[in-house]
Design a protein around this motif. Structure first.
Motif, PDB file in Angstrom:
ATOM      1  N   PHE A   9     -35.664 -62.906  71.792  1.00 27.62           N
ATOM      2  CA  PHE A   9     -36.601 -63.198  72.865  1.00 27.62           C
ATOM      3  C   PHE A   9     -37.520 -62.004  73.089  1.00 27.62           C
ATOM      4  O   PHE A   9     -37.115 -60.856  72.925  1.00 27.62           O
ATOM      5  CB  PHE A   9     -35.844 -63.498  74.168  1.00 27.62           C
ATOM      6  N   ASP A  10     -38.745 -62.318  73.501  1.00 29.39           N
ATOM      7  CA  ASP A  10     -39.662 -61.262  73.914  1.00 29.39           C
ATOM      8  C   ASP A  10     -39.364 -60.797  75.330  1.00 29.39           C
ATOM      9  O   ASP A  10     -39.602 -59.635  75.666  1.00 29.39           O
ATOM     10  CB  ASP A  10     -41.112 -61.755  73.836  1.00 29.39           C
ATOM     11  N   ARG A  41     -41.707 -65.737  73.355  1.00 30.46           N
ATOM     12  CA  ARG A  41     -40.458 -66.482  73.548  1.00 30.46           C
ATOM     13  C   ARG A  41     -39.726 -65.885  74.761  1.00 30.46           C
ATOM     14  O   ARG A  41     -39.351 -64.708  74.750  1.00 30.46           O
ATOM     15  CB  ARG A  41     -39.585 -66.413  72.297  1.00 30.46           C
ATOM     16  N   VAL A  69     -37.223 -71.278  76.823  1.00 28.10           N
ATOM     17  CA  VAL A  69     -35.861 -71.801  76.699  1.00 28.10           C
ATOM     18  C   VAL A  69     -35.261 -71.847  78.099  1.00 28.10           C
ATOM     19  O   VAL A  69     -35.263 -70.840  78.815  1.00 28.10           O
ATOM     20  CB  VAL A  69     -35.009 -70.915  75.769  1.00 28.10           C
ATOM     21  N   ASP A  79     -43.129 -69.909  74.426  1.00 29.27           N
ATOM     22  CA  ASP A  79     -42.016 -70.637  73.828  1.00 29.27           C
ATOM     23  C   ASP A  79     -40.836 -70.443  74.780  1.00 29.27           C
ATOM     24  O   ASP A  79     -40.222 -69.369  74.799  1.00 29.27           O
ATOM     25  CB  ASP A  79     -41.719 -70.081  72.434  1.00 29.27           C
ATOM     26  N   LYS A 122     -46.434 -67.053  69.856  1.00 31.09           N
ATOM     27  CA  LYS A 122     -46.111 -67.352  71.240  1.00 31.09           C
ATOM     28  C   LYS A 122     -45.090 -66.336  71.746  1.00 31.09           C
ATOM     29  O   LYS A 122     -44.330 -65.764  70.967  1.00 31.09           O
ATOM     30  CB  LYS A 122     -45.526 -68.761  71.376  1.00 31.09           C
ATOM     31  N   ASN A 150     -29.690 -67.690  71.020  1.00 33.96           N
ATOM     32  CA  ASN A 150     -30.966 -68.406  71.009  1.00 33.96           C
ATOM     33  C   ASN A 150     -32.169 -67.513  70.735  1.00 33.96           C
ATOM     34  O   ASN A 150     -33.296 -67.994  70.737  1.00 33.96           O
ATOM     35  CB  ASN A 150     -31.166 -69.110  72.360  1.00 33.96           C
TER      36      ASN A 150
END
Length: 253
Positions: free
Chosen positions: A104-105, A16, A49, A47, A14, A101
């Protein structure tokens, strides 16, 4: 292969994304907007956040009576949107979110969050922001625009940005024209038009298909990059072993 073959299937990859909400809303509000409006086929590839912005709302929120408080804002600005307050603190806060966190992509943003998301790849490439986190690989821009401050714009949009991007433009959105102007700052942006105003839109069949193709292409590219990295690592290990073996052979007297 599934469990019948004796192997456990690898979890689906996925993208992120750190999601930056709109002005005087919240991470929880944006989460509701996305999860209630976007099809499961899109959400299963992501995904997400949803943090809150660093500053409590300093005035009335346009979503009062629609979504419950508390409300937050990423930075403050003047009426002309040409001067900004707490911008450095905002950028540092986003970087800290990505460190804690991540990795991230990329980024997803709506309204004020979209303006930030669209600017950050350029700011990162100039070394102005996000210097401690991996390169942003994708941005999802919903009702976005460009910063109007000349000094900030010079760093944010120094040249057409190579980062893959998808932009959602509403026919009735007050940011439609600024959103169209933003497109010229990106190389080959994917554009989804919808008939609504300043909102996270539901996706019609065309919008859904374009969004799925965009996400699937990125996921396939990420898989190929991972495979190439693994091949490169294996080659390095093989070469190291060969060198170690050769160095262990006694030299002929």
């Amino acid at each position: 292969m599934g469990s019948e073959g004796g192997l456990i299937a690898e979890p689906q990859k996925k993208l992120r994304l750190l999601c930056l909400h709109g002005f005087r809303t919240s991470g929880e509000i944006m989460k509701k907007q996305i999860t209630q409006k976007w099809a499961p086929q899109v959400q299963e590839k992501l995904d997400l956040v949803f943090p809150d912005a660093p500053f409590a709302s300093r005035g009335r929120s346009e979503v009062e009576g629609i979504f419950d408080p508390p409300y937050y804002e990423w930075f403050q600005f003047n009426k002309e949107f040409s001067e900004y307050e707490n911008m450095e603190e905002c950028l540092a806060y986003i970087e800290e979110l990505m460190i804690k966190n991540g990795p991230f992509d990329g980024l997803m943003g709506f309204s004020q969050g979209a303006i930030l998301s669209a600017a950050l790849p350029g700011l990162q490439s100039k070394g102005v922001a996000l210097t401690k986190v991996p390169k942003i690989k994708v941005v999802v821009i919903i009702s976005g625009a460009k910063f109007r401050s000349q000094s900030l714009a010079e760093d944010a949009y120094p040249y057409p940005i190579q980062c893959p991007s998808i932009h959602f433009l509403g026919d009735q959105d007050f940011l439609k024209n600024p959103g169209i102007e933003l497109l010229s700052s990106y190389v080959d942006p994917v554009v989804i038009h919808h008939p609504r105003g300043h909102t996270v839109p539901r996706l019609d069949e065309n919008g859904l298909n374009k969004t799925l193709r965009f996400l699937q292409t990125l996921l396939e590219d990420a898989t190929e990059d991972k495979q190439e990295a693994c091949r490169s690592l294996l080659e390095d290990i093989k070469e190291d072993k060969q060198e170690a073996y050769l160095s262990s052979i006694p030299a002929a007297s």
